[in-house]
Design an enzyme around this catalytic site. Structure first.
Site, mmCIF file in Angstrom:
data_model
loop_
_atom_site.group_PDB
_atom_site.id
_atom_site.type_symbol
_atom_site.label_atom_id
_atom_site.label_comp_id
_atom_site.label_asym_id
_atom_site.label_seq_id
_atom_site.Cartn_x
_atom_site.Cartn_y
_atom_site.Cartn_z
ATOM 1 N N TYR A 171 -8.414 -9.555 10.303
ATOM 2 C CA TYR A 171 -8.654 -9.778 8.885
ATOM 3 C C TYR A 171 -10.123 -9.611 8.508
ATOM 4 O O TYR A 171 -10.452 -9.097 7.445
ATOM 5 C CB TYR A 171 -8.239 -11.210 8.504
ATOM 6 N N SER A 210 -2.232 -2.803 10.404
ATOM 7 C CA SER A 210 -3.078 -3.841 9.818
ATOM 8 C C SER A 210 -2.494 -5.200 10.143
ATOM 9 O O SER A 210 -1.300 -5.327 10.439
ATOM 10 C CB SER A 210 -3.143 -3.679 8.294
ATOM 11 N N ASP A 211 -3.328 -6.235 10.103
ATOM 12 C CA ASP A 211 -2.788 -7.580 10.066
ATOM 13 C C ASP A 211 -2.149 -7.759 8.690
ATOM 14 O O ASP A 211 -2.348 -6.949 7.772
ATOM 15 C CB ASP A 211 -3.874 -8.617 10.327
ATOM 16 N N CYS A 212 -1.374 -8.814 8.546
ATOM 17 C CA CYS A 212 -0.495 -8.904 7.375
ATOM 18 C C CYS A 212 -1.258 -9.279 6.110
ATOM 19 O O CYS A 212 -1.871 -10.338 6.043
ATOM 20 C CB CYS A 212 0.644 -9.862 7.673
#
Length: 699
Positions: free
Chosen positions: A212, A241-243
């Site tokens: 992030y 990507s991270d969420c």
């Protein structure tokens, strides 16, 4: 001929052919984590978001293993490989069953977003228990073993592992969406990047997830620098990507202004799939000229290459796996062994193992004695049965077992209308009627974990200090003040200070999995000897520690800690056993590739296992401040047995890193290797009563 249907073609060729048949809109849609079906081409819907950190997670019943930090305490690559093989078998079995039912929901695919190989640099970080600890070498070895077990060695990947969170990510949780982690070139090469490089180069990890935060100014999911590293390392999997990290680009990092700009920045810097909603705007970014069709196509090809590697469009050697392969007795047995290996015996005055024939009544006290959360950690799977510590003791002990919750895990009372400390009188009464007390305290995933998890408003998931919650401190003081023989079982994901040296024994169980109660009982009653080692340093307090937001490694972890500060309770690599395994002799030879060591160990007590640990110290001005782990091996010896094991320590493990981030072998420096079952520091030697054998090496 349709190349994408031809099994004799490579996954790359098949992916390229299949993607060439998609429209630009369809390709954009495939870059969302919930990719829709394309029926005209026989492409089923697929959700990329799946979890498997310590068991197939969030997709129904599965074997649940100890949390990753407990797995790290095993110092056992072979065990980690067994664990991850079970996870991937069950993941594939569930995928097969769900696919037959047309269920292609979230968490039900084959792309597991594990392991978490970030460095646990600060004991306050709530998510640290998802990692393999504070040491980059231990992390890289266990991470590689995990990936290989997940992906298998068949014609197709059994499941796909994913190294996360790339890179330089370890809290604070509440700042992660806006935070810029600043790390100099030396710390990057020496600490933060080695595990990622190893998983890419050695384990061929199929996925990488960005973090992030920003690293040195660039958002990690759209970083030109981090993307260039993956290319340099030869990464040929997919990047996610991270969420909801991409929307942070414009909402919190302010490096872009719109969703379209954020989508373009991510795509241009290698982000193939977006967990979140930013790539909903990717087609508009294409229309606005912010990205090209070729860039969209390349990302889409990466994703279908992975799907072909997994055999999603073919018959595979894994098609026979089904629900009868989930949570089998054999898999549960691995979980139990893992739970035993996760437990670290920090103190023992001789009370352990308990002799059941000499005890009539055991008092089990504490909020974690019956707490399923204390077995799980976060990112957990659902077990069909949870063996709590109380249950494990009840099943193993033939005498009377008394129980009191003692206190709430964090609140000042168990019953809303009662006075504070409403269970302490019961706890004291039980202790007085018991021959031995087992006091079960600590934390669970509601108190330390990821920001936003249930209950983590307490401290955004991070720990504010290294103390037990006040309610438990009252309980511990009340019980220990009675002077009864007491064993404390601590469940937590990292360093806690009991602030009381009166217990006769202290066992750190971390979060030991669904079979954790049985595992703890096995150790308490001597069925097995504890063999876990701390994968993180246990500190007395956070006083004098660097700021949580300071990502410099100075005065962090055992490699750089100022040992003169006297703030270490229990060192990295420390753990007692009932056996007495010592290194008695070492012979070494050196060539251009490795140091070859023949290490003789002798066990003068009961049968058991221990972790052979090798540390190196260099006089080079560019070496780590103290010493660094460079090899380890879990060994098992019968009572009275002597065994010689061979270790090949790659020369790279003895290199140093200069301030510019250049790794090199300093042949002019004096290099010493320490062979033992702990670090070579004074505190480890004092606590264990053992001195590692030092061997000077000419490189």
């Amino acid at each position: 001929m349709d190349i994408y249907k031809d099994k004799t073609k490579s996954p790359e060729e098949r992916a390229k052919d299949l993607v060439s048949r998609l429209t630009v809109w369809e390709k954009c849609e495939q870059l969302k984590f919930g990719a829709p079906a394309v029926e005209r081409l026989g492409i089923p819907a697929y959700n990329w978001w799946c979890e498997g950190l310590h068991g197939t997670a969030r997709a129904g019943v599965a074997t649940m293993f100890p949390q990753a930090i407990g797995v790290a305490a095993s110092f056992d690559e072979e065990l980690v490989g067994e664990i991850s093989e079970v996870i991937s078998v069950e993941t594939r079995a569930k995928y097969n069953e769900y696919s037959k039912q047309g269920d292609r929901d979230i968490y039900k695919g084959l792309t597991l977003w594990s392991p978490n190989i970030n460095i646990f640099r600060d004991p306050r970080w709530g998510r640290g228990h998802e990692t393999y600890g504070e040491d980059p070498y231990l992390t890289s070895r266990l991470g590689c073993a995990f990936v290989k077990g997940i992906q298998g060695d068949g014609e197709y990947l059994r499941a796909a592992a994913c190294a996360k969170h790339f890179a330089v990510h370890s809290g604070p949780e509440e700042l992660r969406h806006e935070f810029n982690a600043v790390a100099d070139p030396k710390d990057l090469e020496e600490t933060y990047l080695p595990a990622f490089e190893a998983l890419v180069k050695e384990a061929d990890v199929e996925g990488v997830m960005g973090a992030y935060n920003r690293t040195n100014g660039e958002p990690c999911c759209g970083s030109e620098y981090l993307h260039s590293l993956l290319e340099e390392w030869g990464f040929d999997g997919y990047f996610t990507s991270d969420c909801w990290a991409l929307q942070d680009f414009h909402q919190h990092h302010h490096v872009t202004e719109t969703y379209e700009e954020s989508a373009a920045l991510a795509l241009k810097n290698g982000c193939d799939v977006n967990c979140g909603n930013t790539y909903i705007h990717l087609y508009k970014a294409y229309q606005d000229g912010l990205v090209t069709e070729d860039e969209i196509t390349a990302a889409c090809e990466h994703l279908f290459r992975t799907r072909f590697r997994l055999g999603m469009f073919d018959e595979t050697e894994y098609d026979s796996l089904g629900y009868m392969d989930v949570e089998t007795p054999e898999h549960l047995a691995v979980s139990r062994r893992a739970g035993e290996s996760a437990c670290v015996l920090l103190k023992n005055d001789g009370i352990l193992p308990l002799d059941a024939s000499k005890i009539n009544t055991i008092g089990v006290i504490g909020p974690n004695a019956q707490n399923i959360g204390a077995l799980r950690g976060n990112y957990y799977g659902t077990a069909s049965r949870y063996e709590t510590i109380l249950m494990g003791i009840q099943d193993a002990f033939p005498g009377r077992v008394l129980f009191s919750e003692g206190s709430h895990i964090i609140k000042d009372r168990c019953e809303v209308l009662a006075f504070p400390d409403d269970r302490i009188a019961e706890a004291k009464a039980i202790a007085e009627h018991s021959d031995v007390v087992v006091l079960c305290v600590g934390l669970d995933e509601t108190l330390e974990g990821e920001e936003g998890d249930a209950g983590n408003a307490y401290a955004s998931g991070d720990k504010k200090d290294l103390l037990l919650p006040k309610s438990q401190r009252h309980l511990v003081h009340a019980v220990l003040s009675l002077g009864k023989p007491t064993v404390v079982i601590m469940a937590s994901g990292s360093s806690l200070n009991l602030e009381d040296d009166r217990p006769n024994a202290l066992l750190q169980a971390f979060y030991p999995g669904s079979e954790g109660g049985k595992a703890v009982a096995d150790i308490l009653f001597g069925k097995v000897s504890p063999s876990g080692k701390l994968p993180v340093t246990f500190y007395k307090s956070i006083d004098g520690m660097p700021e949580f937001t300071d990502y410099s490694m100075r005065n962090r972890t055992y490699r750089y800690e100022d040992l003169s500060r006297d703030n270490v309770l229990y060192p990295f690599g420390y753990g007692l056993t009932y056996s007495d395994i010592k290194v008695t002799d070492v012979k070494t030879t050196v060539d251009a590739e490795a140091v070859h060591a023949e290490v003789t160990l002798t066990n003068s007590s009961v049968s058991g296992s221990d972790a052979l640990q090798v540390y190196f110290k260099s006089s080079s001005p560019d070496a780590v401040k103290n010493h660094a782990l460079c090899a380890f091996r879990k060994v098992t010896l019968a009572e009275g047995e002597t065994k010689t094991v061979t270790l090949d320590i790659p020369i790279k493990n003895l290199t140093v890193v200069d301030d510019d981030g250049k790794r090199y072998l300093d042949k002019d420096a004096e290099t010493t290797l320490y062979f033992g079952t702990s670090q070579p520091d004074d505190l480890s030697q004092k606590l264990t009563g053992k001195t590692p054998i030092a061997v000077k090496i000419s490189l």
